[in-house]
Design a protein around this motif. Structure first.
Motif: not given
Length: 256
Positions: A73-98
């Motif tokens: 979790e310490a190595d990952f932020d909201q911008q990283d999450a946006e890229v993952v959701c886009r890569e998976l073909g999903c909508g924008p991130p709504s929850v980011l929590q360990g």
């Protein structure tokens, strides 16, 4: 995915998309084909979300050198999450929590991701030079991406009538007309909170994009996200899918 014309005739198999979407094996969906056009596929499989309720939620793992690693979790932020959701073909991130989707089971990704948020894949992002060998219990990245599809009906008398368009991978396109009935249209009307289907048909529209999204009826009826069912398709005609919904729920339940 694109077609390639073979120089030498050879026996080919044609795979029916509706059959594949129904969950049958490729062998069960194969029929002889004499077109001599083959499909070349490139599969991108570098990130996944585990133990969630769908493709768009779970504990994040990243694949490199044929092995999967969890991410701290310490190595990952909201911008990283946006890229993952886009890569998976999903909508924008709504929850980011360990710790939302279980403890770390895979080896830990050794470097911090430094995405700008615009990249198309997580492994395209820059990473820090520092290395991490462990991750505290409960600190693996848990991510939930939005599952809301961008769907709209355009060109009709209201927002509940017109040509069906889907925004997938950041691009709006009309949906190719096929053998959908009111049963399939009911899923769309429900998704748009537009009641029930009044009419379903095809419309000849020369102004539509020559490239459409083709959506399997079996995938649609499984209540999957429309984006997960979408396949890019070149129109051979100007026929697109047209639907009119009632614009209001069929039933109302009142509690006193």
């Amino acid at each position: 995915m694109f077609g390639w014309k073979m120089q030498q005739p050879a026996p080919l198999w044609k795979i029916k998309l509706d059959c594949v979407w129904s969950g049958s094996t490729l062998g069960e969906c194969a029929t002889p084909d004499n077109s001599y056009t083959v499909r070349i596929l490139t599969c991108l499989d570098s990130v996944r979300l585990l133990n969630g309720s769908s493709l768009c939620s779970g504990r994040l793992e990243v694949k490199s050198n044929q092995s999967w690693s969890s991410v701290c979790e310490a190595d990952f932020d909201q911008q990283d999450a946006e890229v993952v959701c886009r890569e998976l073909g999903c909508g924008p991130p709504s929850v980011l929590q360990g710790a939302l989707y279980g403890e770390v089971e895979a080896p830990v990704w050794s470097k911090e991701f430094q995405c700008g948020g615009h990249e198309s894949a997580l492994l395209d992002c820059r990473s820090s030079g520092s290395a991490r060998n462990s991750c505290s219990p409960g600190k693996a990245v848990g991510l939930t991406c939005s599952e809301s599809d961008d769907v709209r009906l355009v060109g009709g008398a209201s927002r509940c009538a017109g040509i069906l368009e889907l925004k997938h991978l950041g691009e709006w396109r009309p949906v190719k007309s096929n053998s959908w009935t009111r049963k399939e249209a009911a899923v769309v009307c429900e998704h748009l909170d537009c009641g029930f289907p009044v009419s379903v048909g095809r419309r000849e529209d020369a102004s539509s994009s020559p490239t459409t999204w083709w959506i399997s009826r079996d995938c649609l009826l499984s209540r999957s996200l429309l984006g997960q069912c979408a396949v890019s398709w070149e129109l051979s005609s100007t026929s697109v899918f047209d639907i009119t919904c009632s614009g209001k729920p069929r039933f109302a339940i009142i509690f006193s």
